[in-house]
Design an enzyme around this catalytic site. Structure first.
Site, PDB file in Angstrom:
ATOM      1  CE  LYS A  48     -18.255  -5.347   0.813  1.00 34.47           C
ATOM      2  NZ  LYS A  48     -18.063  -6.478   1.750  1.00 34.47           N
ATOM      3  CG  ASP A 108      -1.146  -2.456  -5.235  1.00 33.41           C
ATOM      4  OD1 ASP A 108       0.013  -2.048  -5.187  1.00 33.41           O
ATOM      5  OD2 ASP A 108      -1.483  -3.589  -4.848  1.00 33.41           O
ATOM      6  CE  LYS A 136       0.303  -0.203  -1.537  1.00 31.81           C
ATOM      7  NZ  LYS A 136      -0.093  -1.606  -1.248  1.00 31.81           N
ATOM      8  CG  PHE A 157      -1.995  -4.695   2.744  1.00 30.42           C
ATOM      9  CD1 PHE A 157      -2.385  -4.888   1.426  1.00 30.42           C
ATOM     10  CD2 PHE A 157      -2.951  -4.800   3.748  1.00 30.42           C
ATOM     11  CE1 PHE A 157      -3.704  -5.189   1.112  1.00 30.42           C
ATOM     12  CE2 PHE A 157      -4.265  -5.101   3.442  1.00 30.42           C
ATOM     13  CZ  PHE A 157      -4.651  -5.303   2.123  1.00 30.42           C
ATOM     14  CG  ASP A 164     -10.648  -4.985   3.089  1.00 32.22           C
ATOM     15  OD1 ASP A 164     -10.180  -4.400   2.086  1.00 32.22           O
ATOM     16  OD2 ASP A 164     -10.892  -6.202   3.117  1.00 32.22           O
ATOM     17  NE  ARG A 170     -14.436  -3.003   3.733  1.00 36.23           N
ATOM     18  CZ  ARG A 170     -13.763  -3.207   2.603  1.00 36.23           C
ATOM     19  NH1 ARG A 170     -13.025  -2.239   2.100  1.00 36.23           N
ATOM     20  NH2 ARG A 170     -13.805  -4.364   1.987  1.00 36.23           N
TER      21      ARG A 170
HETATM   22  P1  5GP Z   1      -4.880  -2.728  -8.298  1.00 33.06           P
HETATM   23  O1  5GP Z   1      -5.784  -3.302  -9.350  1.00 33.06           O
HETATM   24  O2  5GP Z   1      -4.457  -1.307  -8.562  1.00 33.06           O
HETATM   25  O3  5GP Z   1      -3.709  -3.633  -8.025  1.00 33.06           O
HETATM   26  O4  5GP Z   1      -5.651  -2.826  -6.948  1.00 33.06           O
HETATM   27  C1  5GP Z   1      -6.586  -1.974  -6.535  1.00 33.06           C
HETATM   28  C2  5GP Z   1      -7.291  -2.556  -5.343  1.00 33.06           C
HETATM   29  O5  5GP Z   1      -6.455  -3.397  -4.562  1.00 33.06           O
HETATM   30  C3  5GP Z   1      -7.694  -1.454  -4.408  1.00 33.06           C
HETATM   31  O6  5GP Z   1      -8.938  -0.933  -4.744  1.00 33.06           O
HETATM   32  C4  5GP Z   1      -7.708  -2.146  -3.066  1.00 33.06           C
HETATM   33  O7  5GP Z   1      -8.951  -2.755  -2.855  1.00 33.06           O
HETATM   34  C5  5GP Z   1      -6.659  -3.206  -3.187  1.00 33.06           C
HETATM   35  N1  5GP Z   1      -5.380  -2.786  -2.559  1.00 33.06           N
HETATM   36  C6  5GP Z   1      -4.220  -2.508  -3.166  1.00 33.06           C
HETATM   37  N2  5GP Z   1      -3.277  -2.123  -2.270  1.00 33.06           N
HETATM   38  C7  5GP Z   1      -3.883  -2.165  -1.061  1.00 33.06           C
HETATM   39  C8  5GP Z   1      -3.452  -1.841   0.267  1.00 33.06           C
HETATM   40  O8  5GP Z   1      -2.311  -1.450   0.559  1.00 33.06           O
HETATM   41  N3  5GP Z   1      -4.379  -2.000   1.248  1.00 33.06           N
HETATM   42  C9  5GP Z   1      -5.647  -2.432   1.014  1.00 33.06           C
HETATM   43  N4  5GP Z   1      -6.463  -2.540   2.059  1.00 33.06           N
HETATM   44  N5  5GP Z   1      -6.092  -2.725  -0.227  1.00 33.06           N
HETATM   45  C10 5GP Z   1      -5.219  -2.589  -1.252  1.00 33.06           C
END
Ligand code: 5GP
Length: 185
Positions: A48, A108, A136, A157, A164, A170
């Site tokens: 979402k 991330d 990030k 974060f 969220d 959100r």
């Molecule tokens: P990745 O697979 O790149 O580690 O994670 C991607 C997902 O992690 C993003 O789509 C998001 O839902 C969540 N995520 C990663 N960092 C953050 C953050 O700082 N805040 C929030 N709300 N979600 C995050």
């Protein structure tokens, strides 16, 4: 009084304001319009978190795009990735031969998008690129570079503009950092 004043009480700091977001999204829309001239990309919203960014971005793109939605999850209820990606909702139709742009809220660890990019390549798309609102890079665990991004954020974060914490925040129009006590509740 600000419409979201009550949930803003949980915010420690506004990291990126709505005006800056709007400008960056507009510029990104123009860039995609230029890069995909003569094409009709399938824009895949990773729900979402990307929803708010997605609808704003699409309205800045002057191309005959199609809209598709997907739910992929690599997180439980915490603030760091589990490393496993699950497809909870897949696309409604075959995208083989199409130019796909995956629209994500934040890259991330990179695990989610790395998985999705590989999955779309296996489905025989003509091309697959990633457009993310936030990058990030400090927490990257796999080699993944977003083709398009609006902002780089520090290792914190963030919530708001679609992102969220436990499904809340959100609807904040700005990108914010929560007060630490919210996580410790
Ligand atoms: P990745 O697979 O790149 O580690 O994670 C991607 C997902 O992690 C993003 O789509 C998001 O839902 C969540 N995520 C990663 N960092 C953050 C953050 O700082 N805040 C929030 N709300 N979600 C995050």
């Amino acid at each position: 009084m600000e419409a979201n004043a009550r949930i803003y009480q949980d915010i420690k700091e506004i990291l990126i304001r709505r005006e800056e977001i709007a400008n960056a999204v507009k510029m990104l829309g123009e860039m995609i319009t230029k890069d995909y001239e003569g094409k009709a990309p399938v824009m895949v919203c990773i729900l979402k978190g990307a929803s708010v960014f997605y609808v704003d971005l699409l309205r800045e793109i002057d191309l005959p795009v199609t809209m598709e939605f997907m739910i992929a999850s690599s997180y439980g209820h915490g603030t760091s990735t589990s490393g496993n990606v699950r497809i909870i909702k897949d696309l409604d139709y075959d995208v083989s031969g199409r130019d796909v742009i995956l629209v994500e809220d934040i890259v991330d660890s990179g695990v989610t998008l790395d998985f999705l990019k590989r999955m779309f390549k296996e489905r025989g798309v003509n091309s697959v690129r990633v457009a993310t609102l936030l990058d990030k890079p400090a927490r990257r665990r796999v080699k993944l570079k977003a083709d398009y991004y609006c902002f780089t954020v520090p290792d914190a974060f963030v919530v708001g503009y679609g992102l969220d914490y436990n499904q809340i925040y959100r609807n904040l129009p700005d990108i914010c950092i929560l007060k630490p006590e919210i996580y410790n509740k």
